[in-house]
Design an enzyme around this catalytic site. Sequence first.
Site, PDB file in Angstrom:
ATOM      1  N   GLY A 206       0.817  -1.216   0.000  1.00 30.26           N
ATOM      2  CA  GLY A 206       0.000   0.000   0.000  1.00 30.26           C
ATOM      3  C   GLY A 206       0.840   1.250   0.000  1.00 30.26           C
ATOM      4  O   GLY A 206       2.061   1.192  -0.222  1.00 30.26           O
ATOM      5  N   ASN A 207       0.216   2.382   0.229  1.00 34.15           N
ATOM      6  CA  ASN A 207       0.946   3.648   0.295  1.00 34.15           C
ATOM      7  C   ASN A 207       0.328   4.525   1.376  1.00 34.15           C
ATOM      8  O   ASN A 207      -0.686   4.164   1.972  1.00 34.15           O
ATOM      9  CB  ASN A 207       0.965   4.329  -1.070  1.00 34.15           C
ATOM     10  CG  ASN A 207      -0.436   4.670  -1.526  1.00 34.15           C
ATOM     11  OD1 ASN A 207      -1.085   5.541  -0.966  1.00 34.15           O
ATOM     12  ND2 ASN A 207      -0.923   3.940  -2.536  1.00 34.15           N
ATOM     13  N   ARG A 208       0.937   5.676   1.613  1.00 28.40           N
ATOM     14  CA  ARG A 208       0.572   6.479   2.787  1.00 28.40           C
ATOM     15  C   ARG A 208      -0.494   7.527   2.525  1.00 28.40           C
ATOM     16  O   ARG A 208      -0.767   8.359   3.381  1.00 28.40           O
ATOM     17  CB  ARG A 208       1.833   7.148   3.339  1.00 28.40           C
ATOM     18  CG  ARG A 208       2.810   6.131   3.920  1.00 28.40           C
ATOM     19  CD  ARG A 208       4.087   6.807   4.353  1.00 28.40           C
ATOM     20  NE  ARG A 208       3.820   8.011   5.121  1.00 28.40           N
ATOM     21  CZ  ARG A 208       4.604   9.074   5.146  1.00 28.40           C
ATOM     22  NH1 ARG A 208       5.707   9.090   4.437  1.00 28.40           N
ATOM     23  NH2 ARG A 208       4.283  10.116   5.873  1.00 28.40           N
TER      24      ARG A 208
END
Length: 401
Positions: A206-208
Amino acid sequence: MSTVLLGVSGGIAAYKAVDVLRLLQRDGHDTTVIMTRSARRFVGPATFAGLSGRPVGGSAFGGDDGNPGYDHLDLARSADLLLVAPATANTIARLAAGFADDLLGSTFLAFEGPVLVAPAMNTSMFEHPATVANVAVLRERGVLMVGPDRGLLADGAVGAGRLATPEAIVAAVTAALAPAGALAGRRVLVTAGGTREPIDSVRYVGNRSSGKMGWAIAGAARRLGAAVTVVSANVALPRSEGITYIDAPTAAELADAVRDEFASADVLFMAAAVADYRPRQRTDGKLDKSAADELSVALERTEDVLGAVAADRRPGQVLVGFAAEHGPAGVERAAEKRRRKHVDLIVHNDISDSSIGFGADQNRVSIIGEHGVDELPTMPKDACAARIVDAAVALLDEPAG
Ligand code: CTP
């Protein structure tokens, strides 16, 4: 300050109209209450009179509880909006049929402004073909509806028919009273958040991205009168009344949702951080770490959603991409992305500065268009969103050709 007429009809939800009145007043709406005869069997007019500071309208001729009564034509002329909350099946039928034998019915016929109806009744009554037809007639004539919600009803059943919350009703009043904005009649599609690509049933790549920027853009577009749909990738922020949300946790689901919605959209704001790669395989269940000391996850490319829809765009659609880039050369890379993806605007932000961007409430962006770069100072994400939406609106309004 607006003048609102609050029509209260006789159902068990009539007591909730007291909260609606309080919220209307909190928001500065001068409110006059009209009660139907049966509403008075549920809540005493003195409650509404006391809170609104005005006598409560009742019968067509007034005077039935010692007040001089109102003239329906005067009431209709003085008001900016007529709200009926709760609206029983009987009241909805009477409004649809045009009965004018009480003050609410005659004021409704004489009133030329926006009318908002908040139905509340038992599920069978709401789903009865007679009520369905009456609601359809009112909608066709431009009457706005808020609710009903699904939930536990007064009769103990669970289903559709619960009065919308007082907060939702008053938000609908505010929206109905808002002056037509630059995006009135336009459809705006926003993607927000960050996709998560499953490795197994509990782990993901995933990413932030928090979704704050996409949320702010959706709010800014809504305030300008647009019909807004947000495709949300794992965003945990509160949702707004009046905006449609579609959940799309992975890049593939987000691509499907955007493709479905894009054709009818006038503007697309592609603020989501879409994964560029996803695990080639998803393990069913949970990967067992006792099986090996090392784990390699093979990744494959995902589809470029923005690039794909840009290739299918119809004339008049405005597309806005986002580019989070690292360091000073980022603006040039973002400008190159704008050309490569065939979009109208790219919003660039520099992720090497941790005080802005991911998860922060502030942002500093440059809006890159065909004719140059507009470098904005650091500002709250809401203000930043308003500037980005304005930049897109300016392109929409450009005459064709
Ligand atoms: N985007 C997209 N689909 C993807 C990846 C990105 O639609 N699979 C969109 C993003 O939502 C954003 C824009 O494309 O609006 C730019 O995203 P970015 O990841 O910076 O672009 P990439 O084309 O992936 O460029 P890079 O080579 O820098 O990764």
